[in-house]
Scaffold this motif. Sequence first.
Motif, PDB file in Angstrom:
ATOM      1  N   TRP B  41       0.831  -1.190   0.000  1.00  0.00           N
ATOM      2  CA  TRP B  41       0.000   0.000   0.000  1.00  0.00           C
ATOM      3  C   TRP B  41       0.858   1.228   0.000  1.00  0.00           C
ATOM      4  O   TRP B  41       2.015   1.200   0.369  1.00  0.00           O
ATOM      5  N   ALA B  42       0.219   2.297  -0.386  1.00  0.00           N
ATOM      6  CA  ALA B  42       0.966   3.522  -0.554  1.00  0.00           C
ATOM      7  C   ALA B  42       1.516   4.009   0.777  1.00  0.00           C
ATOM      8  O   ALA B  42       0.808   4.082   1.765  1.00  0.00           O
ATOM      9  N   GLY B  43       2.796   4.325   0.795  1.00  0.00           N
ATOM     10  CA  GLY B  43       3.360   4.981   1.966  1.00  0.00           C
ATOM     11  C   GLY B  43       3.765   4.062   3.090  1.00  0.00           C
ATOM     12  O   GLY B  43       3.695   4.416   4.244  1.00  0.00           O
ATOM     13  N   LYS B  44       4.203   2.859   2.749  1.00  0.00           N
ATOM     14  CA  LYS B  44       4.512   1.909   3.811  1.00  0.00           C
ATOM     15  C   LYS B  44       5.844   2.213   4.496  1.00  0.00           C
ATOM     16  O   LYS B  44       5.980   2.021   5.689  1.00  0.00           O
ATOM     17  N   GLY B 427       2.289   4.539  11.295  1.00  0.00           N
ATOM     18  CA  GLY B 427       1.729   4.553   9.945  1.00  0.00           C
ATOM     19  C   GLY B 427       0.948   5.807   9.643  1.00  0.00           C
ATOM     20  O   GLY B 427       0.752   6.168   8.482  1.00  0.00           O
ATOM     21  N   CYS B 428       0.489   6.499  10.693  1.00  0.00           N
ATOM     22  CA  CYS B 428      -0.299   7.716  10.490  1.00  0.00           C
ATOM     23  C   CYS B 428       0.491   8.804   9.784  1.00  0.00           C
ATOM     24  O   CYS B 428      -0.062   9.822   9.389  1.00  0.00           O
ATOM     25  N   ARG B 429       1.797   8.597   9.620  1.00  0.00           N
ATOM     26  CA  ARG B 429       2.592   9.571   8.872  1.00  0.00           C
ATOM     27  C   ARG B 429       2.136   9.705   7.430  1.00  0.00           C
ATOM     28  O   ARG B 429       2.436  10.710   6.790  1.00  0.00           O
ATOM     29  N   ARG B 437      -4.030  13.725  11.117  1.00  0.00           N
ATOM     30  CA  ARG B 437      -3.093  12.738  11.634  1.00  0.00           C
ATOM     31  C   ARG B 437      -3.333  12.522  13.125  1.00  0.00           C
ATOM     32  O   ARG B 437      -3.346  11.398  13.620  1.00  0.00           O
ATOM     33  N   ILE B 438      -3.562  13.622  13.842  1.00  0.00           N
ATOM     34  CA  ILE B 438      -3.811  13.503  15.279  1.00  0.00           C
ATOM     35  C   ILE B 438      -5.090  12.703  15.538  1.00  0.00           C
ATOM     36  O   ILE B 438      -5.120  11.817  16.395  1.00  0.00           O
ATOM     37  N   LYS B 658       3.754   9.760  21.756  1.00  0.00           N
ATOM     38  CA  LYS B 658       4.494  10.930  22.252  1.00  0.00           C
ATOM     39  C   LYS B 658       5.547  11.347  21.229  1.00  0.00           C
ATOM     40  O   LYS B 658       5.721  12.522  20.923  1.00  0.00           O
ATOM     41  N   LYS B 659       6.223  10.347  20.672  1.00  0.00           N
ATOM     42  CA  LYS B 659       7.281  10.626  19.704  1.00  0.00           C
ATOM     43  C   LYS B 659       6.705  11.226  18.415  1.00  0.00           C
ATOM     44  O   LYS B 659       7.233  12.182  17.870  1.00  0.00           O
ATOM     45  N   GLU B 660       5.597  10.650  17.952  1.00  0.00           N
ATOM     46  CA  GLU B 660       5.049  11.071  16.670  1.00  0.00           C
ATOM     47  C   GLU B 660       4.391  12.447  16.737  1.00  0.00           C
ATOM     48  O   GLU B 660       4.397  13.191  15.773  1.00  0.00           O
TER      49      GLU B 660
END
Lengths: 77, 689
Positions: B41-44, B427-429, B437-438, B658-660
């Motif tokens: 899938w796109a963006g893995k 993956g939410c990136r 995204r949040i 927290k990191k993302e």
Amino acid sequence: MKALKDLKVGENGVVSEILTNGNIRRRFIDIGLIKGSLVKCVGISPFGNPKAYLIRGAVIAIRKNDCADILVTNEVV
Amino acid sequence: MELKNTEISPQNTIALMGNPNVGKSTVFNALTGMKQHTGNWAGKTVETAIGYFKNNSTTYKMVDLPGTYSLFTHSAEESVARDFLCFEDIDKTVVVCSAGCLERSLILALQCMEIKNNVIICVNLLDEAENLGLKIDLEKLSEILGVKVVGTVARNKKSLSGLIESLNCKENKTDFKIEYPEIIENAIEIIEKSLENFDFNINKRFLSLRILEQNRSFLKNVKLSNGRAIMEIPEINSALLEAWDFLKKEGLYENRISDFIASAVVKKAEKTAGEVISETKSRYSKRTELADKILTHKFLGFFVMLLGLCLVFWITIYGANYLSNGLSFLFSYIEKLLESFLNFLKLPNLIKDIIIDGAFRVTSWVISVMLPPMAIFFPLFTFLEDIGYLPRIAYNLDEPFNRCRSCGKQALTMCMGFGCNAAGVTGCRIIDSKRDRILAIVTNSLVPCNGRFPAIIAIISMFIVTLGGFFGSLLEALVLTLVIMLGVFFTLISTKILSSTLFKGTPSAFTLEMPPYRKPQILKILVRSLLDRTAFVLGRAVTVAIPAGIIIWLFANIKIENLSLLAHISAFLDPFATLLGLDGVILLAFILGLPANEIVIPIIIMGYLSASSLTDLPSLNIMKDIFIQNGWTIKTAINFIIFCLFHWPCSTTLMTIKKETGSLRLACLSALLPTLIGILLCFLINLIF
């Protein structure tokens, strides 16, 4: 001339104008959707939105309100 | 091959670029042998992966950059890829293109060629193109663009030899230029002249174009060696105004320059592709078309989706049963061995009990009860990923997410959450807009991850579906499917609530690519996910279950006023837990299970066992007896399942959040949201029934 979102499944269209602004405008260009591109609507999601379009060999789903401002002319094949 | 610590000079550093879904990661894996997970899938590729490989005594360092459609949209991933190309010293830039949609792939390739003079074009998925009836003249492509072009079928390792050879080739500098319309060329000239006296270490023509279109996200990183930002230099600024003035006179306004430039690149790609491809059939393969007709059909689509989900669960449950029995048999045998070994060492009883009743037993329960469903579910999940089904799920479910005013890709990240919530959060990136995204991150743990499935399955098979055998497991799968649907339902509800309260706004526009269905690499899936998963769970079992087992054993055996510490704590939690239809031990287990959800059930059993004196092998029947002795009813079971579905995510997920997001508040919110839902639901169920 009509909006891309109004293409029916199986219909072809040629992009005549992209009126969308902002980030998504650039995204459309980068996936190869520019004035003169050939687009084919190849599917519709069960809820009727989004639709899937064949753009330069790739199938890409776009929501109706995101492509309401892309105008296409029906291509006579 | 342990080369990770070796310094590799930039001479042998290779950057790997490509659109999402062109097999970039497959090329990377085939070359470096690194176990980077690839998905259809796109963006893995959500982080840049680095791998090393050796050829003819030369060691190469390969950097797998995030899959992008372009270098200029303002998404985080694209900036990473672009800035790496611009500012890092690399020897070769390999742009992986999909033979199936070469035109679009070439857009990115051309953009890269404007930055780097060391591009190698790798036309991948030649087999797919052949099936589509496309013939690509690679030699001609190389001739037109003046760069090396190699054809590959990355799934077939042998076909990579051409690529490896081209990496070895020392002289590969190209002088490539996209011809822009004359007015743009004139404007470039004006700006290039102003750059003459400065050295930014970037291709000047490329830089001029970015100045012309005022690509801020790029320009902010362009500085002179003394740290002076490029647009602060008066000469360059006035050249820009001059160029804009000139273009305005020609009828091209500032806000359209970027389009104009980008369109020129697209047209070049179109023209080039047109010259090298001979097409005999339609691009949309009949097979994919037919599959899409069914899998995204108005009614059939959902039917197949639910049936598929049910089938996956059924295989998981049915298969896990056998594995579980075998493993618990094995562990009871090992336990006896361990016991006689410890007796032989003449260790004090206390130590022996800590080791056997504490550490060993919890660990063996984690492995024998929790591991089998995970080991079976994960390959099945990977299989769905591999054939390209997940984007279709996202496509089917997009409208509900749209109604909840969130991005359609959230359906995709939600699906990733089934595998692992932490992976889902990372993956939410793929979602560009921060707000969307949040929303996706905060709601991700509302679907159960691989670590929670086994506990839910165990409780279902103990209390809800007591029927054994074939039909029993079928029924269990159905119940589990309902549980998942509940999770999806609450994902939507919470998204809706959050998007109309805390995170108001409109969802960003997006495009979702639906790649052609691909033949799964079954053997690879099996080996990779089984080994990886097993290794991962075993690793967690050692690092989490052993200490947890020891702690819980201490809790159960340190006595204060004739009552164990565990009894004190659970007595303290009991009143609240009872309100939720649970008990103190269960709640304590969820709290102690923060590092890993896999240990929740083993901890509950340990807690109960500390009161009774059962010392048998961990089979579901015996576990059920223990539960019933401690007052479990169907209601407890239902509440347990609900609470397991909706409580704080594991610590790994929280740290990832927290990191993302870079925000502690959002991490807390992500813990609070499911917990509140869980408490509310359990409370209501307890009240009503």
